[in-house]
Design a protein around this motif. Structure first.
Motif, PDB file in Angstrom:
ATOM      1  N   UNK A  23       0.837  -1.200   0.000  1.00 20.94           N
ATOM      2  CA  UNK A  23       0.000   0.000   0.000  1.00 20.94           C
ATOM      3  C   UNK A  23       0.877   1.257   0.000  1.00 20.94           C
ATOM      4  N   UNK A  24       1.957   1.238   0.773  1.00 26.65           N
ATOM      5  CA  UNK A  24       2.877   2.385   0.792  1.00 26.65           C
ATOM      6  C   UNK A  24       3.438   2.663  -0.601  1.00 26.65           C
ATOM      7  N   UNK A 137       1.267  16.765   1.792  1.00 27.54           N
ATOM      8  CA  UNK A 137       0.855  15.367   1.809  1.00 27.54           C
ATOM      9  C   UNK A 137       2.028  14.461   1.438  1.00 27.54           C
ATOM     10  N   UNK A 138       2.770  14.851   0.427  1.00 25.30           N
ATOM     11  CA  UNK A 138       3.943  14.076   0.003  1.00 25.30           C
ATOM     12  C   UNK A 138       4.969  13.997   1.131  1.00 25.30           C
ATOM     13  N   UNK A 139       5.260  15.110   1.757  1.00 23.28           N
ATOM     14  CA  UNK A 139       6.232  15.154   2.853  1.00 23.28           C
ATOM     15  C   UNK A 139       5.749  14.329   4.044  1.00 23.28           C
ATOM     16  N   UNK A 140       4.473  14.477   4.401  1.00 19.31           N
ATOM     17  CA  UNK A 140       3.899  13.723   5.511  1.00 19.31           C
ATOM     18  C   UNK A 140       4.028  12.223   5.272  1.00 19.31           C
ATOM     19  N   UNK A 141       3.659  11.775   4.071  1.00 19.27           N
ATOM     20  CA  UNK A 141       3.740  10.347   3.783  1.00 19.27           C
ATOM     21  C   UNK A 141       5.178   9.845   3.750  1.00 19.27           C
ATOM     22  N   UNK A 142       6.102  10.642   3.235  1.00 20.00           N
ATOM     23  CA  UNK A 142       7.508  10.209   3.221  1.00 20.00           C
ATOM     24  C   UNK A 142       7.990   9.931   4.639  1.00 20.00           C
ATOM     25  N   UNK A 143       7.695  10.841   5.563  1.00 22.84           N
ATOM     26  CA  UNK A 143       8.103  10.648   6.958  1.00 22.84           C
ATOM     27  C   UNK A 143       7.331   9.505   7.613  1.00 22.84           C
ATOM     28  N   UNK A 144       6.043   9.438   7.366  1.00 23.08           N
ATOM     29  CA  UNK A 144       5.174   8.411   7.937  1.00 23.08           C
ATOM     30  C   UNK A 144       5.634   7.014   7.513  1.00 23.08           C
ATOM     31  N   UNK A 145       5.863   6.859   6.224  1.00 19.39           N
ATOM     32  CA  UNK A 145       6.289   5.565   5.694  1.00 19.39           C
ATOM     33  C   UNK A 145       7.649   5.176   6.259  1.00 19.39           C
ATOM     34  N   UNK A 146       8.539   6.136   6.381  1.00 16.90           N
ATOM     35  CA  UNK A 146       9.864   5.849   6.925  1.00 16.90           C
ATOM     36  C   UNK A 146       9.755   5.324   8.359  1.00 16.90           C
ATOM     37  N   UNK A 147       8.947   5.959   9.196  1.00 18.80           N
ATOM     38  CA  UNK A 147       8.779   5.509  10.585  1.00 18.80           C
ATOM     39  C   UNK A 147       8.172   4.113  10.621  1.00 18.80           C
ATOM     40  N   UNK A 148       7.132   3.890   9.826  1.00 16.82           N
ATOM     41  CA  UNK A 148       6.493   2.575   9.832  1.00 16.82           C
ATOM     42  C   UNK A 148       7.440   1.482   9.360  1.00 16.82           C
ATOM     43  N   UNK A 150      10.778   1.436   8.962  1.00 16.72           N
ATOM     44  CA  UNK A 150      12.087   1.280   9.614  1.00 16.72           C
ATOM     45  C   UNK A 150      11.984   0.996  11.097  1.00 16.72           C
ATOM     46  N   UNK A 151      10.869   1.374  11.725  1.00 19.11           N
ATOM     47  CA  UNK A 151      10.763   1.204  13.172  1.00 19.11           C
ATOM     48  C   UNK A 151       9.619   0.273  13.551  1.00 19.11           C
ATOM     49  N   UNK A 152       8.400   0.609  13.129  1.00 19.34           N
ATOM     50  CA  UNK A 152       7.220  -0.111  13.595  1.00 19.34           C
ATOM     51  C   UNK A 152       7.129  -1.519  13.003  1.00 19.34           C
ATOM     52  N   UNK A 153       7.229  -1.660  11.689  1.00 22.54           N
ATOM     53  CA  UNK A 153       7.035  -2.969  11.086  1.00 22.54           C
ATOM     54  C   UNK A 153       8.075  -3.995  11.544  1.00 22.54           C
ATOM     55  N   UNK A 154       9.372  -3.645  11.610  1.00 18.00           N
ATOM     56  CA  UNK A 154      10.324  -4.631  12.128  1.00 18.00           C
ATOM     57  C   UNK A 154      10.021  -5.048  13.567  1.00 18.00           C
ATOM     58  N   UNK A 155       9.618  -4.091  14.390  1.00 21.77           N
ATOM     59  CA  UNK A 155       9.262  -4.436  15.771  1.00 21.77           C
ATOM     60  C   UNK A 155       8.022  -5.317  15.807  1.00 21.77           C
ATOM     61  N   UNK A 156       7.078  -5.029  14.929  1.00 16.02           N
ATOM     62  CA  UNK A 156       5.863  -5.840  14.875  1.00 16.02           C
ATOM     63  C   UNK A 156       6.210  -7.276  14.517  1.00 16.02           C
ATOM     64  N   UNK A 157       7.099  -7.448  13.563  1.00 16.65           N
ATOM     65  CA  UNK A 157       7.498  -8.804  13.166  1.00 16.65           C
ATOM     66  C   UNK A 157       8.180  -9.544  14.320  1.00 16.65           C
ATOM     67  N   UNK A 158       8.924  -8.809  15.157  1.00 13.51           N
ATOM     68  CA  UNK A 158       9.583  -9.438  16.317  1.00 13.51           C
ATOM     69  C   UNK A 158       8.571  -9.863  17.374  1.00 13.51           C
ATOM     70  N   UNK A 159       7.576  -9.032  17.603  1.00 18.73           N
ATOM     71  CA  UNK A 159       6.653  -9.230  18.719  1.00 18.73           C
ATOM     72  C   UNK A 159       5.518 -10.187  18.388  1.00 18.73           C
ATOM     73  N   UNK A 160       4.922 -10.008  17.227  1.00 21.88           N
ATOM     74  CA  UNK A 160       3.738 -10.777  16.894  1.00 21.88           C
ATOM     75  C   UNK A 160       4.104 -12.177  16.436  1.00 21.88           C
TER      76      UNK A 160
END
Length: 177
Positions: A23-24, A137-148, A150-160
């Motif tokens: 989706x990103x 909108x472009x800037x917001x999504x660039x930062x949002x996607x980077x956080x998800x 690089x940080x959230x998705x890898x942690x989610x894979x570790x935890x879930x």
């Protein structure tokens, strides 16, 4: 200017993280189309190709963007909060705030592009507003996607565990039906 219009088929991923990343990529591609058109069609009516590309992008944001937000906020984020130490996921509050801000920006971009398509032209003032909203909108999504990604998705894979990921995947697929 040649603009590729991408279809938005079901990604076919079983893993909800891969679905969100897919989706990103679509969001990035459609934002690029909106950015290119807003910067290269200044002061004139949109061509048929530009109109089709813009409508495709706006339709994706209306449906795909809302589904993406729901997938994260209704399935993924609550599970991450429940199954991890809260301090490890302080980013989630910011990401949810991003979703609300992105929805507001989508509405602005949609309003200005819809007016441009309907009227065949855009006032210089509204053209500046459209460019500004598209840039934000472009800037917001660039930062949002980077956080998800690089940080959230890898942690989610570790935890879930795989059972939880499968459950989230079924919820995502059910929502897409």
């Amino acid at each position: 200017m040649a603009i590729q219009i991408g279809a938005t088929p079901d990604s076919g991923f079983d893993d909800p993280i891969c679905m969100l990343i897919d989706c990103h990529r679509r969001i990035e591609r459609f934002l690029h189309i909106l950015w290119v058109v807003s910067h290269h069609a200044s002061g004139r009516a949109l061509t048929g190709e530009e109109t089709a590309a813009v409508q495709s992008a706006l339709n994706y944001f209306r449906v795909g963007g809302q589904r993406h937000t729901a997938d994260e906020e209704e399935s993924l984020f609550p599970r991450l909060r429940a199954e991890s130490a809260a301090e490890r996921f302080e980013e989630l509050g910011g990401l949810e705030s991003d979703h609300r801000h992105a929805n507001d920006l989508h509405e602005s971009v949609d309003k200005f592009y819809s007016a441009w398509i309907a009227n065949g032209e855009l006032t210089p003032e509204n053209e500046m507003r459209l460019r500004s909203a598209t840039e934000q909108l472009k800037h917001l999504y660039e930062e949002h996607i980077q956080v998800e990604e690089k940080i959230v998705f890898p942690r989610a894979a570790e935890i879930l565990d795989s059972r939880t990921i499968a459950t989230i995947g079924r919820e995502f697929h059910a929502r897409q039906q």
